[in-house]
Design a protein around this motif. Structure first.
Motif, mmCIF file in Angstrom:
data_model
loop_
_atom_site.group_PDB
_atom_site.id
_atom_site.type_symbol
_atom_site.label_atom_id
_atom_site.label_comp_id
_atom_site.label_asym_id
_atom_site.label_seq_id
_atom_site.Cartn_x
_atom_site.Cartn_y
_atom_site.Cartn_z
ATOM 1 N N GLY A 28 0.813 -1.211 0.000
ATOM 2 C CA GLY A 28 0.000 0.000 0.000
ATOM 3 C C GLY A 28 0.846 1.260 0.000
ATOM 4 O O GLY A 28 0.584 2.210 -0.749
ATOM 5 N N SER A 29 1.895 1.257 0.812
ATOM 6 C CA SER A 29 2.787 2.414 0.900
ATOM 7 C C SER A 29 3.491 2.671 -0.429
ATOM 8 O O SER A 29 3.597 3.818 -0.885
ATOM 9 C CB SER A 29 3.814 2.191 2.013
ATOM 10 N N VAL A 30 3.963 1.588 -1.064
ATOM 11 C CA VAL A 30 4.644 1.724 -2.357
ATOM 12 C C VAL A 30 3.697 2.269 -3.421
ATOM 13 O O VAL A 30 4.055 3.161 -4.201
ATOM 14 C CB VAL A 30 5.219 0.360 -2.796
ATOM 15 N N SER A 31 2.482 1.749 -3.457
ATOM 16 C CA SER A 31 1.500 2.198 -4.456
ATOM 17 C C SER A 31 1.122 3.657 -4.249
ATOM 18 O O SER A 31 1.020 4.423 -5.217
ATOM 19 C CB SER A 31 0.242 1.323 -4.382
ATOM 20 N N ILE A 32 0.896 4.050 -2.997
ATOM 21 C CA ILE A 32 0.531 5.437 -2.698
ATOM 22 C C ILE A 32 1.616 6.400 -3.164
ATOM 23 O O ILE A 32 1.349 7.426 -3.794
ATOM 24 C CB ILE A 32 0.258 5.602 -1.185
#
Length: 520
Positions: free
Chosen positions: A205-209
């Protein structure tokens, strides 16, 4: 040249990374399963198989919509339309939130009926309700992060997911082994699994955001969002309905086996079968993720509307998968007994007939992947909405007749799956792809696959003959010698059969480009 943003480059990177990550994850899982079997026993191995099947059955709530969302993202991702991508992500996150909530509620509702799902023996295992809730959370929590996986997949960046998943799985497996050695607690084993899932989803999630600027998503209500394509919502609804049907088929074929065995066989048989499934699932998962990692490339190809190119790509994927399956049939079937003996002990070896049936079901499941990839990439779920209902009815119906009337036990369950594959899915899915996206060019497709099916039959009959003769036994060196000799002969036959095929041309082309690139 093989450009870094080219479709082929992304496909190769996705396939290579996914293959390596899946292979090492599979090896780690084998090690962990050995420690679980030796420290807690076969009953706990059987319990993991049953609970996984039950939770998979409950996950019908996701409706199979991840492939639909990926399909909807292809065009805006290709056009770099950040506004439309943001609107779609708002929709995806909201829908997945509803799905995750409903999934967890459905799991809670099922608690009073747990004994009918897992069987009487499983209910006698300590903390069974707590263990069930932990498994439920382990699956349910992923829905709240699923949208972040979707956007990476649609952008042909599946390799990022594979790398993150491998790293968290490696740490988790190491801690699980320590826990099994020191504490011997199955509850701790499942808690670590849950923590791994949470960590994996948070990192993805952090990478995608960060990668797609998703912190700046529009905050409108879904019913106020105006999509550029008026067909977005109708397409979503139609393919969700088709996805329900597909999900039902997956559930009844892949999950009903352990549930039926839990009620008609002992937990020990379920555990033995789960060990074999872990091996076949590892092989099929490796090939499945390799194929799934190029789904976005196929979807991108579909936007060109070139039926001839669609057919060529479909035939290439099919030929490559058939080649890999043929080369895997003999070593997998012949090495089962030896590997199980070394891994979890000779008392967990199944007889020859179920071994061959397990191999056949794995083979038939894997050769579906090219067709399933095109079905997902071209949004064909709605068209095949009735197929999976027929598939599941055949599978469960045949299995129950063989279990109740003929008392065939494990063999009956395996034959049920075999019949549903042969009579329903293995011919219909390629037919659908050829009809809808390849211009109905059946003759060219059949010319590529008929030789492969002939080799499938020959390889399975050869394996059956060797196993029945007892020439291998459980000897490691005998197994290796027979497998190596068989593979050399089979590889020679495969080369002469497939040397002029499109799949072999693609493999040769890829290697040629890489060697040329390194010499420049």
């Amino acid at each position: 040249m093989l450009g870094k943003n080219s479709r082929l480059y992304n496909s190769i990177l996705n396939v290579g990374t996914t293959a390596m990550a899946t292979l090492f994850t599979m090896l780690l899982s084998v090690v962990v399963r050995a420690f679980l079997n030796r420290n807690l026993g076969t009953n706990y191995v059987g319990l993991t198989g049953i609970l996984t099947s039950v939770i998979t059955s409950l996950s019908i709530t996701d409706l199979g919509i991840d492939s639909v969302f990926i399909y909807l993202l292809y065009k805006p991702m290709a056009d770099r339309n950040t506004d439309e991508i943001g609107k779609l992500m708002v929709l995806f996150k909201r829908v997945y939130m509803w799905i995750g909530t409903f999934f967890l509620l459905l799991g809670v509702i099922c608690v009073p009926f747990l004994k009918y799902l897992v069987g009487a023996q499983a209910m006698r295992i300590p903390n069974i309700y707590l263990i069930f809730f932990l498994y439920l959370l382990n699956t349910g929590i992923s829905y709240f992060f699923a949208a972040y996986r979707v956007i990476l997949n649609a952008d042909q960046k599946y390799y990022i997911i594979a790398r993150i998943t491998f790293l968290t799985t490696f740490v988790t497996n190491f801690l699980q082994i320590i826990g099994l050695l020191l504490i011997k607690s199955f509850v701790l084993y499942v808690i670590l699994l849950l923590l791994s899932t949470i960590a994996t989803n948070l990192i993805i999630g952090s990478v995608s955001i960060k990668r797609y600027g998703l912190r700046k998503l529009p905050r409108e209500r879904i019913n106020n969002i105006k999509f550029e394509n008026d067909e977005t919502i109708p397409t979503l609804i139609h393919n969700i309905i088709g996805g329900i049907s597909n999900k039902l088929g997956v559930i009844f074929v892949n999950s009903s086996d352990n549930i039926m065995l839990a009620n008609f066989e002992t937990l020990r048989i379920v555990g033995m079968y789960s060990n074999y499934l872990m091996i076949t699932n590892g092989v099929s998962s490796l090939l499945s993720k390799m194929i799934a990692s190029v789904t976005a490339s196929v979807g991108n190809l579909g936007s060109e509307g070139n039926e001839g190119k669609n057919l060529t790509t479909f035939v290439k994927l099919t030929t490559i998968i058939n080649f890999l399956v043929i080369m895997a049939v003999i070593p997998m079937s012949l090495f089962f007994g030896t590997f199980i003996n070394i891994w979890v002990g000779g008392k967990n070896i199944l007889p020859v007939v179920p071994t061959i049936l397990i191999t056949l079901n794995c083979l038939l499941a894997v050769i579906r992947y090219p067709a399933l990839t095109f079905i997902d990439a071209f949004g064909l779920q709605w068209i095949q909405r009735w197929k999976s209902i027929v598939e599941s009815a055949v599978n469960v119906g045949v299995a129950l007749i063989l279990l109740i009337v003929f008392k065939m036990g494990l063999n009956g369950v395996l034959l049920g799956t075999l019949c549903s594959n042969l009579l329903v899915v293995n011919w219909y899915e390629p037919f659908l792809v050829l009809r809808e996206v390849c211009g109905r060019r059946y003759r060219q497709y059949l010319a590529e696959v008929i030789p492969a099916f002939a080799l499938f039959i020959g390889a399975v009959l050869f394996s059956l003959g060797v196993l029945m003769s007892g020439v291998i036994g459980i000897s490691l060196w005998r197994s290796l010698v027979v497998i190596v000799i068989s593979e050399v002969i089979l590889l020679t036959i495969v080369y002469f059969v497939f040397r002029n095929s499109l799949g072999m041309e693609l493999i040769t082309s890829i290697f040629g480009r890489f060697f040329k690139r390194r010499t420049v």
